[in-house]
Design a protein around this motif. Sequence first.
Motif, PDB file in Angstrom:
ATOM      1  N   ALA A  11       0.800  -1.231   0.000  1.00 33.23           N
ATOM      2  CA  ALA A  11       0.000   0.000   0.000  1.00 33.23           C
ATOM      3  C   ALA A  11       0.829   1.275   0.000  1.00 33.23           C
ATOM      4  O   ALA A  11       0.278   2.364   0.134  1.00 33.23           O
ATOM      5  CB  ALA A  11      -0.933   0.001   1.207  1.00 33.23           C
ATOM      6  N   SER A  12       2.140   1.175  -0.172  1.00 32.76           N
ATOM      7  CA  SER A  12       2.969   2.377  -0.121  1.00 32.76           C
ATOM      8  C   SER A  12       2.966   3.156  -1.427  1.00 32.76           C
ATOM      9  O   SER A  12       3.441   4.292  -1.468  1.00 32.76           O
ATOM     10  CB  SER A  12       4.409   2.017   0.269  1.00 32.76           C
ATOM     11  N   SER A  13       2.427   2.570  -2.496  1.00 34.84           N
ATOM     12  CA  SER A  13       2.407   3.273  -3.787  1.00 34.84           C
ATOM     13  C   SER A  13       1.388   2.620  -4.715  1.00 34.84           C
ATOM     14  O   SER A  13       0.829   1.568  -4.409  1.00 34.84           O
ATOM     15  CB  SER A  13       3.798   3.239  -4.450  1.00 34.84           C
ATOM     16  N   GLY A  14       1.148   3.263  -5.841  1.00 42.52           N
ATOM     17  CA  GLY A  14       0.371   2.684  -6.919  1.00 42.52           C
ATOM     18  C   GLY A  14      -1.024   2.234  -6.541  1.00 42.52           C
ATOM     19  O   GLY A  14      -1.762   2.931  -5.838  1.00 42.52           O
ATOM     20  N   ILE A  15      -1.403   1.060  -7.006  1.00 43.53           N
ATOM     21  CA  ILE A  15      -2.748   0.530  -6.802  1.00 43.53           C
ATOM     22  C   ILE A  15      -3.063   0.392  -5.316  1.00 43.53           C
ATOM     23  O   ILE A  15      -4.156   0.719  -4.864  1.00 43.53           O
ATOM     24  CB  ILE A  15      -2.902  -0.830  -7.525  1.00 43.53           C
ATOM     25  N   GLY A  16      -2.115  -0.111  -4.534  1.00 46.62           N
ATOM     26  CA  GLY A  16      -2.364  -0.314  -3.115  1.00 46.62           C
ATOM     27  C   GLY A  16      -2.670   0.976  -2.385  1.00 46.62           C
ATOM     28  O   GLY A  16      -3.590   1.036  -1.555  1.00 46.62           O
ATOM     29  N   LYS A  17      -1.910   2.011  -2.676  1.00 49.68           N
ATOM     30  CA  LYS A  17      -2.138   3.309  -2.030  1.00 49.68           C
ATOM     31  C   LYS A  17      -3.507   3.857  -2.407  1.00 49.68           C
ATOM     32  O   LYS A  17      -4.262   4.328  -1.537  1.00 49.68           O
ATOM     33  CB  LYS A  17      -1.049   4.301  -2.441  1.00 49.68           C
ATOM     34  N   GLU A  18      -3.845   3.812  -3.680  1.00 53.97           N
ATOM     35  CA  GLU A  18      -5.143   4.336  -4.124  1.00 53.97           C
ATOM     36  C   GLU A  18      -6.297   3.502  -3.569  1.00 53.97           C
ATOM     37  O   GLU A  18      -7.360   4.039  -3.244  1.00 53.97           O
ATOM     38  CB  GLU A  18      -5.204   4.386  -5.649  1.00 53.97           C
ATOM     39  N   ALA A  19      -6.083   2.196  -3.439  1.00 51.92           N
ATOM     40  CA  ALA A  19      -7.132   1.341  -2.865  1.00 51.92           C
ATOM     41  C   ALA A  19      -7.362   1.686  -1.399  1.00 51.92           C
ATOM     42  O   ALA A  19      -8.506   1.670  -0.908  1.00 51.92           O
ATOM     43  CB  ALA A  19      -6.752  -0.130  -3.014  1.00 51.92           C
ATOM     44  N   ALA A  20      -6.286   1.995  -0.676  1.00 56.04           N
ATOM     45  CA  ALA A  20      -6.425   2.385   0.733  1.00 56.04           C
ATOM     46  C   ALA A  20      -7.261   3.650   0.858  1.00 56.04           C
ATOM     47  O   ALA A  20      -8.158   3.747   1.712  1.00 56.04           O
ATOM     48  CB  ALA A  20      -5.041   2.595   1.351  1.00 56.04           C
ATOM     49  N   ILE A  21      -6.989   4.623  -0.006  1.00 56.31           N
ATOM     50  CA  ILE A  21      -7.755   5.883   0.013  1.00 56.31           C
ATOM     51  C   ILE A  21      -9.209   5.620  -0.356  1.00 56.31           C
ATOM     52  O   ILE A  21     -10.135   6.146   0.281  1.00 56.31           O
ATOM     53  CB  ILE A  21      -7.112   6.896  -0.953  1.00 56.31           C
ATOM     54  N   GLU A  22      -9.435   4.795  -1.361  1.00 53.01           N
ATOM     55  CA  GLU A  22     -10.797   4.484  -1.816  1.00 53.01           C
ATOM     56  C   GLU A  22     -11.618   3.829  -0.706  1.00 53.01           C
ATOM     57  O   GLU A  22     -12.768   4.221  -0.454  1.00 53.01           O
ATOM     58  CB  GLU A  22     -10.738   3.557  -3.033  1.00 53.01           C
ATOM     59  N   LEU A  23     -11.043   2.844  -0.034  1.00 56.33           N
ATOM     60  CA  LEU A  23     -11.794   2.154   1.011  1.00 56.33           C
ATOM     61  C   LEU A  23     -11.996   3.046   2.234  1.00 56.33           C
ATOM     62  O   LEU A  23     -13.040   2.968   2.886  1.00 56.33           O
ATOM     63  CB  LEU A  23     -11.097   0.848   1.392  1.00 56.33           C
ATOM     64  N   LYS A  24     -11.019   3.881   2.530  1.00 57.50           N
ATOM     65  CA  LYS A  24     -11.203   4.847   3.613  1.00 57.50           C
ATOM     66  C   LYS A  24     -12.378   5.775   3.297  1.00 57.50           C
ATOM     67  O   LYS A  24     -13.228   6.053   4.163  1.00 57.50           O
ATOM     68  CB  LYS A  24      -9.923   5.661   3.804  1.00 57.50           C
ATOM     69  N   ASN A  25     -12.452   6.246   2.053  1.00 57.42           N
ATOM     70  CA  ASN A  25     -13.552   7.123   1.640  1.00 57.42           C
ATOM     71  C   ASN A  25     -14.899   6.417   1.659  1.00 57.42           C
ATOM     72  O   ASN A  25     -15.946   7.066   1.767  1.00 57.42           O
ATOM     73  CB  ASN A  25     -13.289   7.694   0.242  1.00 57.42           C
ATOM     74  N   LYS A  26     -14.880   5.089   1.565  1.00 59.84           N
ATOM     75  CA  LYS A  26     -16.117   4.316   1.603  1.00 59.84           C
ATOM     76  C   LYS A  26     -16.510   3.930   3.033  1.00 59.84           C
ATOM     77  O   LYS A  26     -17.464   3.178   3.231  1.00 59.84           O
ATOM     78  CB  LYS A  26     -15.995   3.067   0.727  1.00 59.84           C
ATOM     79  N   GLY A  27     -15.746   4.409   4.019  1.00 60.75           N
ATOM     80  CA  GLY A  27     -16.129   4.194   5.404  1.00 60.75           C
ATOM     81  C   GLY A  27     -15.449   3.053   6.116  1.00 60.75           C
ATOM     82  O   GLY A  27     -15.794   2.732   7.259  1.00 60.75           O
ATOM     83  N   PHE A  28     -14.478   2.422   5.480  1.00 57.73           N
ATOM     84  CA  PHE A  28     -13.753   1.331   6.129  1.00 57.73           C
ATOM     85  C   PHE A  28     -12.705   1.882   7.090  1.00 57.73           C
ATOM     86  O   PHE A  28     -12.165   2.978   6.882  1.00 57.73           O
ATOM     87  CB  PHE A  28     -13.026   0.474   5.089  1.00 57.73           C
ATOM     88  N   THR A  29     -12.405   1.126   8.114  1.00 54.69           N
ATOM     89  CA  THR A  29     -11.171   1.321   8.873  1.00 54.69           C
ATOM     90  C   THR A  29     -10.083   0.611   8.088  1.00 54.69           C
ATOM     91  O   THR A  29     -10.154  -0.601   7.894  1.00 54.69           O
ATOM     92  CB  THR A  29     -11.283   0.723  10.286  1.00 54.69           C
ATOM     93  N   VAL A  30      -9.100   1.362   7.613  1.00 56.76           N
ATOM     94  CA  VAL A  30      -8.130   0.811   6.665  1.00 56.76           C
ATOM     95  C   VAL A  30      -6.745   0.726   7.285  1.00 56.76           C
ATOM     96  O   VAL A  30      -6.217   1.710   7.820  1.00 56.76           O
ATOM     97  CB  VAL A  30      -8.064   1.665   5.377  1.00 56.76           C
ATOM     98  N   TYR A  31      -6.157  -0.467   7.174  1.00 54.47           N
ATOM     99  CA  TYR A  31      -4.759  -0.680   7.535  1.00 54.47           C
ATOM    100  C   TYR A  31      -3.964  -0.856   6.243  1.00 54.47           C
ATOM    101  O   TYR A  31      -4.248  -1.762   5.444  1.00 54.47           O
ATOM    102  CB  TYR A  31      -4.618  -1.904   8.437  1.00 54.47           C
ATOM    103  N   ALA A  32      -3.006   0.030   6.054  1.00 52.85           N
ATOM    104  CA  ALA A  32      -2.170   0.011   4.848  1.00 52.85           C
ATOM    105  C   ALA A  32      -0.840  -0.652   5.195  1.00 52.85           C
ATOM    106  O   ALA A  32      -0.098  -0.163   6.050  1.00 52.85           O
ATOM    107  CB  ALA A  32      -1.941   1.436   4.352  1.00 52.85           C
ATOM    108  N   ALA A  33      -0.540  -1.756   4.536  1.00 49.44           N
ATOM    109  CA  ALA A  33       0.645  -2.547   4.879  1.00 49.44           C
ATOM    110  C   ALA A  33       1.717  -2.421   3.812  1.00 49.44           C
ATOM    111  O   ALA A  33       1.442  -2.462   2.602  1.00 49.44           O
ATOM    112  CB  ALA A  33       0.264  -4.018   5.058  1.00 49.44           C
ATOM    113  N   ALA A  34       2.937  -2.263   4.262  1.00 49.49           N
ATOM    114  CA  ALA A  34       4.116  -2.281   3.393  1.00 49.49           C
ATOM    115  C   ALA A  34       5.330  -2.502   4.282  1.00 49.49           C
ATOM    116  O   ALA A  34       5.228  -2.478   5.513  1.00 49.49           O
ATOM    117  CB  ALA A  34       4.250  -0.975   2.610  1.00 49.49           C
TER     118      ALA A  34
END
Length: 272
Positions: A11-34
């Motif tokens: 989740a530190s770049s690219g698809i993973g980073k954008e997915a973390a932002i997307e799920l956060k915006n959808k109301g998830f508690t998001v843990y971004a791992a790298a």
Amino acid sequence: MSQKVALITGASSGIGKEAAIELKNKGFTVYAAARRIDKMQDLAAKGIRPVSIDVTDDESMIEGVNEILKKEGRIDVLVNNAGYGSYGAVEDVPMEEARRQMEVNVFGLARMIQLVVPNMRKNKYGKIVNVSSMGGKIWTNFGGWYHATKFAVEGLSDCLRLELEPFGIDVIVVEPGGIKTDWGIIAAENLKKVSAKGPYAQAASKTAEGMIKNYTGNQLSKPELIARTIGKAVTVRRPRTRYLVGFMAKPMVFMKNIFGDRAHDRIIKMFG
């Protein structure tokens, strides 16, 4: 019910980073791992929670998952996004590097699943998203080990879907096409490093230059497209088993399926 909890690897770049932002915006508690938390400070500023996980280190994966379970009591969504492309002629790629490619793209993904499934099964709910590639359906020049990992992810995911469906756990495969990230540049540099000399030098150089041209151009899809696809897949009641999306993904897979392997070989040789 409390917010659903999502864990995203790579989740530190690219698809993973954008997915973390997307799920956060959808109301998830998001843990971004790298591997490196310092690369995710911008995500932390958005309320996303960085966690240090190296998918080649079993202790790191166990500690990371246990940390989340201790804090949240649940992991509802796992997005297996960590991965890279190791390109080079099969003859040239050292077996140590081939094993590392498998370790990151396949075994790390499988181990993360092993660690989160018991909690999902207990809760009778879970969404596991395995980020594969159109490269799990087709192949490109000098991508033997990379494509081997993605074909493996496809088969593993299909079997997992059968195993986990009785427990209320969905297994979803996302198959990106050409996406505007550093992936292609890194793969091209690997290719030049491994096969720039010897019998494959001319063809390898042509392929590497073609990859660099593609990944520095403006035709590729943005990683936000894949992030939105992941967001949709984990929020609908009955997700599709596969989402083939992004630049040239559907046309390339369609043409291969219709016209066959030899025709696909000719197309790949034509463009690099």
